[in-house]
Write an enzyme that holds these catalytic residues in place. Structure first.
Site, PDB file in Angstrom:
ATOM      1  N   LYS A  81       0.812  -1.184   0.175  1.00 33.09           N
ATOM      2  CA  LYS A  81       0.014  -0.016  -0.066  1.00 33.09           C
ATOM      3  C   LYS A  81       0.777   1.341  -0.077  1.00 33.09           C
ATOM      4  O   LYS A  81       0.713   2.364  -0.757  1.00 33.09           O
ATOM      5  CB  LYS A  81      -1.201  -0.270   1.169  1.00 33.09           C
ATOM      6  CG  LYS A  81      -2.021   1.232   1.269  1.00 33.09           C
ATOM      7  CD  LYS A  81      -2.654   1.372   2.460  1.00 33.09           C
ATOM      8  CE  LYS A  81      -3.640   0.163   2.584  1.00 33.09           C
ATOM      9  NZ  LYS A  81      -4.832   0.273   3.769  1.00 33.09           N
ATOM     10  N   GLU A  95      10.286  -5.653   3.646  1.00 36.42           N
ATOM     11  CA  GLU A  95      10.488  -7.074   3.325  1.00 36.42           C
ATOM     12  C   GLU A  95       9.959  -6.920   1.865  1.00 36.42           C
ATOM     13  O   GLU A  95      10.614  -7.526   0.900  1.00 36.42           O
ATOM     14  CB  GLU A  95       9.460  -7.816   3.971  1.00 36.42           C
ATOM     15  CG  GLU A  95       9.805  -8.095   5.471  1.00 36.42           C
ATOM     16  CD  GLU A  95       9.049  -7.277   6.276  1.00 36.42           C
ATOM     17  OE1 GLU A  95       9.145  -7.626   7.634  1.00 36.42           O
ATOM     18  OE2 GLU A  95       8.553  -6.302   5.944  1.00 36.42           O
ATOM     19  N   GLY A 129      -5.106  -4.892   5.312  1.00 36.91           N
ATOM     20  CA  GLY A 129      -4.356  -5.880   4.606  1.00 36.91           C
ATOM     21  C   GLY A 129      -5.106  -7.358   4.646  1.00 36.91           C
ATOM     22  O   GLY A 129      -5.118  -8.120   3.644  1.00 36.91           O
ATOM     23  N   ARG A 130      -5.434  -7.801   5.785  1.00 37.63           N
ATOM     24  CA  ARG A 130      -5.964  -8.930   5.799  1.00 37.63           C
ATOM     25  C   ARG A 130      -7.515  -9.161   5.392  1.00 37.63           C
ATOM     26  O   ARG A 130      -7.773 -10.198   5.257  1.00 37.63           O
ATOM     27  CB  ARG A 130      -5.807  -9.602   7.427  1.00 37.63           C
ATOM     28  CG  ARG A 130      -6.733  -8.556   8.397  1.00 37.63           C
ATOM     29  CD  ARG A 130      -6.115  -8.955   9.997  1.00 37.63           C
ATOM     30  NE  ARG A 130      -6.804  -8.225  10.817  1.00 37.63           N
ATOM     31  CZ  ARG A 130      -6.304  -7.018  11.230  1.00 37.63           C
ATOM     32  NH1 ARG A 130      -5.099  -6.483  10.636  1.00 37.63           N
ATOM     33  NH2 ARG A 130      -6.925  -6.085  12.049  1.00 37.63           N
ATOM     34  N   GLU A 168      -4.561 -11.611  14.101  1.00 35.57           N
ATOM     35  CA  GLU A 168      -4.102 -10.278  13.897  1.00 35.57           C
ATOM     36  C   GLU A 168      -5.179  -9.375  14.328  1.00 35.57           C
ATOM     37  O   GLU A 168      -5.301  -8.262  14.798  1.00 35.57           O
ATOM     38  CB  GLU A 168      -3.698  -9.882  12.527  1.00 35.57           C
ATOM     39  CG  GLU A 168      -2.791  -8.486  12.509  1.00 35.57           C
ATOM     40  CD  GLU A 168      -2.011  -8.482  11.158  1.00 35.57           C
ATOM     41  OE1 GLU A 168      -0.980  -8.943  11.030  1.00 35.57           O
ATOM     42  OE2 GLU A 168      -2.563  -8.190  10.073  1.00 35.57           O
ATOM     43  N   HIS A 222      -3.547 -38.283  10.452  1.00 36.55           N
ATOM     44  CA  HIS A 222      -2.475 -39.139  10.776  1.00 36.55           C
ATOM     45  C   HIS A 222      -1.165 -38.424  11.259  1.00 36.55           C
ATOM     46  O   HIS A 222      -0.006 -38.967  11.292  1.00 36.55           O
ATOM     47  CB  HIS A 222      -1.957 -39.687   9.357  1.00 36.55           C
ATOM     48  CG  HIS A 222      -3.171 -40.753   9.005  1.00 36.55           C
ATOM     49  ND1 HIS A 222      -2.906 -42.129   9.112  1.00 36.55           N
ATOM     50  CD2 HIS A 222      -4.117 -40.382   8.218  1.00 36.55           C
ATOM     51  CE1 HIS A 222      -4.079 -42.585   8.752  1.00 36.55           C
ATOM     52  NE2 HIS A 222      -4.759 -41.609   7.980  1.00 36.55           N
ATOM     53  N   LYS A 249       9.117  -4.782  13.964  1.00 41.39           N
ATOM     54  CA  LYS A 249       9.725  -4.201  12.772  1.00 41.39           C
ATOM     55  C   LYS A 249      10.512  -2.940  12.994  1.00 41.39           C
ATOM     56  O   LYS A 249      11.536  -2.740  12.346  1.00 41.39           O
ATOM     57  CB  LYS A 249       8.584  -3.586  11.829  1.00 41.39           C
ATOM     58  CG  LYS A 249       7.912  -4.798  11.279  1.00 41.39           C
ATOM     59  CD  LYS A 249       6.488  -4.505  10.649  1.00 41.39           C
ATOM     60  CE  LYS A 249       6.397  -3.508   9.656  1.00 41.39           C
ATOM     61  NZ  LYS A 249       5.014  -3.226   9.208  1.00 41.39           N
TER      62      LYS A 249
END
Length: 549
Positions: free
Chosen positions: A208, A214, A269-270, A355, A386, A506
């Site tokens: 954005k 990153e 964002g999510r 979050e 399993h 961060k």
């Protein structure tokens, strides 16, 4: 009533007293005393069927939970969100992801702007671009068509797109290769690019602000990789597009602003996979299927907005989650999709849920004296059966589980799907009812093994069944969890739309990075452990350690 006074609510107190009796209740007894339970405790909406009968609740529990929802102002808060009011209180902004999937003819004016018109203007530009790439009309710098698409993002700019791509791979164009890069660990980028040809590769840089460390680190390295092969700065404009709002930074990178697809501050964002962040999804499945995805989101939005609380899928799931977390003290939730295409759904839901609701203060900033968001995790069935299902069935920690399945497969093959479906039904039954000592003995089990084979049961499950995994079904499923998370946040009185907890690490990384990267930079006044770790990384890096060390 302020959100910080939750435990003073009448319904809350009644639920607290009621829980003392329900803690001792067993699902075997609840089903035995109510033969209609399995057909009554269910709900449907937007193509999804929810069986919640195997939760440790009775009619009184459900009645009190709905009373708590009303007393907590769920209806009012929901309506505020849909109107575009500033429900994200700590950041003083709307959380209007529902506008991303409103039909083109709808109108929603927020602070003097028709946000639906703005959304569809971006969707139209995405559609034109996707059609150009998919048809081969969009050419790379050397005149060759695009065959590879690499999405570079992190968090919501990665988890949503990669989950949607995997979930809808059956609908994707198989002549395009898609890769997703998020980790700043160089391995992620190197492995994604190892077998690609730059002349046929398109990068989508999703950030954005176009400042996310990153993402920009990976994007700059991808840019260098491209130029090393093509040798012309002008190539960047034909091989990079941006999903961002920072025109100046995008242009400085070398991306044509005409190939920048924007979104808005009111898109978290999510909650953004159905915005321009979903450009890679549209490239993969095509605009028509992307519109079906949006239609599924919208169908569930309307269900959440219109269905009575007692029949409302996200309200039911959200209130049951609150019941399990707060009143039964069950701190974790397993999400087990019985469809291989949904293998990335648990990872996506981890961000969406944790979050959003991993908060320790109320909307007013008052410290809370009760637990909030549960820990979400999971894997696709039947593989999970399993591995960790042993703990689910016989462990000392009770884990509520969401089992997600479809009535019809996308890849019919012999008896595979019937066997898969049988496992869904069987696991829900086994988790609920277990097996008793008497049942184990009746099977002829040696006495010294009886205790080992007993399973207490009484493990809660929700079983969600859709008709088939289509783009519409996926959109509705994601919206279901979005609104369930919102419901929980309203009850807990927290802001489900901020994420301040991701910032501190961060900020510290930005301060520590110079000290690790350059020995000439003096160590700051950190604690002894932090300084020792910095020194260790300096020392080992400078020794030129190899893989064999």
């Amino acid at each position: 009533m302020s959100s910080s006074s939750m435990r003073e609510r009448r319904a809350w107190k009644l639920l607290h007293d009621h829980a003392t009796t329900m803690v001792a209740a067993h699902l075997r007894d609840l089903f035995a005393t109510d033969p209609t339970r399995g057909t009554r405790l269910r709900a449907e909406g937007a193509g999804w069927y929810l069986d919640f009968s195997k939760n440790r609740v009775n009619d009184e529990t459900l009645s009190l939970l709905m009373a708590l929802a009303r007393e907590s102002g769920l209806i009012e808060r929901r309506d505020e969100m849909f109107r575009g009011e500033r429900v994200n209180t700590s950041e003083d902004r709307a959380a209007l992801h529902v506008a991303l999937r409103m039909p083109v003819n709808d109108t929603l004016v927020v602070e003097g702007r028709d946000v639906v018109a703005e959304v569809h203007a971006v969707l139209a530009r995405m559609t034109n671009f996707a059609n150009a790439v998919r048809s081969g009309a969009w050419r790379g710098h050397t005149g060759r068509p695009i065959k590879n698409v690499v999405n570079v993002g992190i968090g919501g700019s990665d988890l949503g797109p990669v989950m949607a791509y995997e979930a809808l791979r059956a609908y994707s164009g198989r002549d395009l290769t898609f890769r997703f890069v998020s980790n700043v660990d160089a391995t992620d980028l190197v492995e994604a690019l190892r077998d690609l040809d730059a002349a046929e590769t398109l990068f989508i840089v999703a950030s954005k602000t176009f400042t996310t460390h990153e993402t920009l680190t990976n994007a700059l390295s991808a840019r260098s990789w491209l130029l090393a092969q093509l040798g012309d700065e002008r190539a960047v404009a034909r091989h990079f597009v941006a999903v961002s709002t920072n025109v100046r930074a995008v242009e400085a990178f070398g991306i044509d602003p005409a190939q920048m697809f924007g979104f808005w501050d009111w898109v978290g964002g999510r909650y953004s996979m159905d915005s321009a962040i979903g450009l890679s999804t549209m490239l993969a499945i095509g605009p028509e299927n992307f519109n079906e995805l949006l239609a599924g989101f919208h169908a569930l939005d309307q269900h959440f907005l219109q269905a009575p609380l007692e029949e409302n899928l996200p309200v039911l799931m959200g209130m049951l989650a609150v019941w399990n977390r707060e009143f039964l003290n069950l701190p974790t939730v397993g999400v087990m999709p019985y469809d291989q295409y949904l293998k990335r759904l648990p990872a996506y839901l981890q961000q969406l849920t944790m979050e959003s609701n991993g908060k320790h203060v109320s909307r007013e900033g008052v410290a809370l004296d009760y637990p909030t968001g549960a820990i979400y995790w999971g894997e696709p069935g039947t593989n999970a059966q399993h591995s960790f299902y042993q703990l689910l069935h016989q462990g000392s920690t009770i884990v509520p589980v969401d089992l997600i399945a479809f009535a019809r497969p996308l890849n019919p093959l012999g008896a595979h799907h019937d066997f898969l479906s049988a496992n869904v039904v069987a696991q829900a039954r086994a988790l609920a009812f277990g097996t008793t000592e008497a049942e184990v003995r009746a099977e002829g089990t040696p006495e010294h093994v009886v205790a080992h084979r007993v399973m207490e049961g009484n493990r809660p499950t929700n079983v969600l069944v859709g008709e088939q995994l289509t783009p519409r079904a996926l959109g509705a499923l994601v919206a279901l969890y979005e609104h369930s998370v919102f419901t929980q946040g309203v009850i807990w009185g927290i802001d489900s739309f901020d994420q301040w907890g991701v910032e501190l690490g961060k900020e510290l990384a930005a301060r520590i990075y110079p000290a690790i990267a350059d020995e000439a930079v003096p160590l700051l006044d950190f604690d002894s452990s932090t300084n020792a770790l910095i020194a260790r990384f300096r020392e080992r890096r400078d020794q030129g350690a190899t893989r064999d060390d």
